[in-house]
Design an enzyme around this catalytic site. Structure first.
Site, PDB file in Angstrom:
ATOM      1  N   LEU A  19     -14.005  34.685 -37.172  1.00 10.80           N
ATOM      2  CA  LEU A  19     -15.235  35.125 -37.754  1.00 10.80           C
ATOM      3  C   LEU A  19     -15.549  36.682 -37.957  1.00 10.80           C
ATOM      4  O   LEU A  19     -16.048  37.808 -38.354  1.00 10.80           O
ATOM      5  CB  LEU A  19     -16.399  34.749 -36.816  1.00 10.80           C
ATOM      6  CG  LEU A  19     -17.991  35.865 -36.222  1.00 10.80           C
ATOM      7  CD1 LEU A  19     -18.467  34.875 -37.556  1.00 10.80           C
ATOM      8  CD2 LEU A  19     -17.933  34.923 -35.033  1.00 10.80           C
ATOM      9  N   ASP A  61      -5.753  48.006 -29.033  1.00 12.34           N
ATOM     10  CA  ASP A  61      -5.360  47.215 -28.115  1.00 12.34           C
ATOM     11  C   ASP A  61      -6.680  47.107 -26.880  1.00 12.34           C
ATOM     12  O   ASP A  61      -6.609  47.801 -26.367  1.00 12.34           O
ATOM     13  CB  ASP A  61      -4.266  47.049 -27.326  1.00 12.34           C
ATOM     14  CG  ASP A  61      -3.781  45.996 -26.347  1.00 12.34           C
ATOM     15  OD1 ASP A  61      -5.195  44.986 -25.821  1.00 12.34           O
ATOM     16  OD2 ASP A  61      -2.946  46.164 -26.116  1.00 12.34           O
ATOM     17  N   ASN A  88     -15.596  41.108 -30.522  1.00 15.24           N
ATOM     18  CA  ASN A  88     -15.034  39.981 -30.926  1.00 15.24           C
ATOM     19  C   ASN A  88     -13.838  39.055 -30.426  1.00 15.24           C
ATOM     20  O   ASN A  88     -13.301  38.163 -30.505  1.00 15.24           O
ATOM     21  CB  ASN A  88     -15.466  39.588 -32.821  1.00 15.24           C
ATOM     22  CG  ASN A  88     -14.751  38.698 -33.476  1.00 15.24           C
ATOM     23  OD1 ASN A  88     -15.145  37.704 -33.304  1.00 15.24           O
ATOM     24  ND2 ASN A  88     -13.485  38.980 -33.739  1.00 15.24           N
ATOM     25  N   SER A 139     -19.490  34.905 -27.596  1.00 13.85           N
ATOM     26  CA  SER A 139     -19.458  34.277 -26.587  1.00 13.85           C
ATOM     27  C   SER A 139     -19.024  32.545 -27.022  1.00 13.85           C
ATOM     28  O   SER A 139     -18.099  32.545 -28.131  1.00 13.85           O
ATOM     29  CB  SER A 139     -20.327  34.274 -25.371  1.00 13.85           C
ATOM     30  OG  SER A 139     -19.822  33.089 -24.652  1.00 13.85           O
ATOM     31  N   TYR A 153     -10.431  29.671 -20.576  1.00 14.59           N
ATOM     32  CA  TYR A 153     -11.413  30.080 -21.654  1.00 14.59           C
ATOM     33  C   TYR A 153     -12.691  30.186 -21.341  1.00 14.59           C
ATOM     34  O   TYR A 153     -13.396  31.140 -21.545  1.00 14.59           O
ATOM     35  CB  TYR A 153     -11.250  29.274 -22.788  1.00 14.59           C
ATOM     36  CG  TYR A 153     -12.098  29.315 -24.383  1.00 14.59           C
ATOM     37  CD1 TYR A 153     -11.465  31.148 -24.618  1.00 14.59           C
ATOM     38  CD2 TYR A 153     -12.964  28.754 -24.771  1.00 14.59           C
ATOM     39  CE1 TYR A 153     -12.265  31.110 -25.627  1.00 14.59           C
ATOM     40  CE2 TYR A 153     -13.953  29.715 -25.853  1.00 14.59           C
ATOM     41  CZ  TYR A 153     -13.197  30.098 -25.852  1.00 14.59           C
ATOM     42  OH  TYR A 153     -13.917  31.042 -27.576  1.00 14.59           O
ATOM     43  N   LYS A 157     -15.866  33.380 -20.419  1.00 16.07           N
ATOM     44  CA  LYS A 157     -16.717  33.603 -21.793  1.00 16.07           C
ATOM     45  C   LYS A 157     -18.291  33.502 -20.829  1.00 16.07           C
ATOM     46  O   LYS A 157     -19.745  33.995 -20.763  1.00 16.07           O
ATOM     47  CB  LYS A 157     -16.761  31.748 -22.547  1.00 16.07           C
ATOM     48  CG  LYS A 157     -15.844  32.768 -23.508  1.00 16.07           C
ATOM     49  CD  LYS A 157     -15.901  33.445 -24.600  1.00 16.07           C
ATOM     50  CE  LYS A 157     -15.212  33.569 -26.253  1.00 16.07           C
ATOM     51  NZ  LYS A 157     -15.400  34.901 -26.485  1.00 16.07           N
ATOM     52  N   THR A 188     -12.041  28.213 -38.673  1.00 16.77           N
ATOM     53  CA  THR A 188     -11.247  29.935 -38.504  1.00 16.77           C
ATOM     54  C   THR A 188      -9.948  29.593 -38.049  1.00 16.77           C
ATOM     55  O   THR A 188      -9.503  28.082 -37.721  1.00 16.77           O
ATOM     56  CB  THR A 188     -12.032  31.135 -36.794  1.00 16.77           C
ATOM     57  OG1 THR A 188     -12.001  30.444 -35.955  1.00 16.77           O
ATOM     58  CG2 THR A 188     -13.320  30.940 -37.760  1.00 16.77           C
TER      59      THR A 188
END
Length: 283
Positions: A19, A61, A88, A139, A153, A157, A188
């Site tokens: 994205l 980074d 992102n 998110s 993960y 988020k 992606t």
């Protein structure tokens, strides 16, 4: 040929693929100016070649506060302002809570959560001084819906969602805006090459986690979401005078979130009497 534009300045992290890359391409095609914060600058060489006067690529980074301050300074000093910040950069860690190593867990949170904190804190003085700007937090449906095998993960988020909601209220008086983008499954590398697998597999968790592994394996390359369309939607949000705090992208994400909210509402209603029973008795 580039579209007409007012040449707004975008600072986007994680533009090597997915994205972030789609958004970077759309921003350049529109005629806007781009500062790309990416760990591998060579992945953006074609964007620099396309518009050398409008594209700056800075090796970054997001877990390094030094790197982050340097890229923010490159944007503010090089182009004079920052109109849109897109947090992102991130990746997925797939595996059970017990199956991931401490290093994997820390890396997940350092990039997906603390990386966002770093960029946001570094850019706020610029937005405050110019009394404008829009921060986009990438998110996920995973910021609203927890799934087995994605606990770390999801944690990254969910933290981002609460942080962003509070931030939106804080920055309103300085003229800045925040929009949380909640994509579903987009085509992606997130579920493919970019996915990190937990170091171990524990058989006791196979019934809950293996179906998720199989889902992503089968879905990779066939995701319903179009990154190019998502990029255009984010650009559109920059033009909205009253953009949403949360924007769900993809029909799959919308359905999952609606189902989760319905379950949550039903659970609240079921246990309402217990909830109220913990209050002091009315005099």
């Amino acid at each position: 040929m580039a579209e007409t534009s007012d040449g707004r300045v975008w600072l986007i992290t994680g533009t090597s693929s997915g994205l972030g890359r789609a958004l970077a391409e759309a921003v350049v095609a529109r005629g806007d100016r781009l500062v790309a914060a990416v760990r591998r600058p060579e992945t953006n060489d074609d964007l620099v070649a396309e518009a050398p006067d409008r594209v700056k690529v800075v090796r970054t980074d997001v877990t390094s506060t030094k790197d982050v301050h340097e890229v923010v300074e490159a944007a503010a000093q090089g182009f004079g302002r920052i109109d849109a910040v897109v947090n992102n950069a991130g990746f997925g860690l797939l595996g059970g809570v017990e199956e991931a190593t401490e290093d994997q867990i820390r890396s997940q949170l350092e990039v997906n959560t603390f990386g966002v904190f770093n960029v946001t804190r570094a850019v706020l003085p610029v937005l405050r001084a110019q009394r404008s700007g829009h921060i986009f937090m990438i998110s996920s449906v995973a910021g609203q819906f927890g799934a087995p095998g994605l606990a770390w993960y999801d944690a990254s988020k969910f933290a981002l969602e609460g942080f962003s909601e509070a931030l939106a209220a804080e920055v309103r008086p300085i003229g800045a805006k925040v929009t949380i983008i909640e994509p579903g499954n987009f085509r992606t590398k997130w579920a493919g090459d970019s996915m990190v697998m937990a170091a171990a597999r524990i058989g006791d968790y196979a019934p809950s986690i293996d179906p998720v592994r199989a889902l992503f394996s089968g879905l990779n390359g066939n995701q319903p979401g179009d990154p190019a369309k998502a990029a255009q939607t984010i650009i559109r949000m920059l033009d909205e005078p009253e953009p949403p705090l949360r924007l769900v992208l993809g029909g799959d994400a919308l359905e999952l979130i609606r189902q989760k909210l319905a379950r949550q509402t039903a659970e609240l209603d079921k246990w309402e009497s217990v909830t109220f029973s913990t209050d002091f008795d009315k005099a």
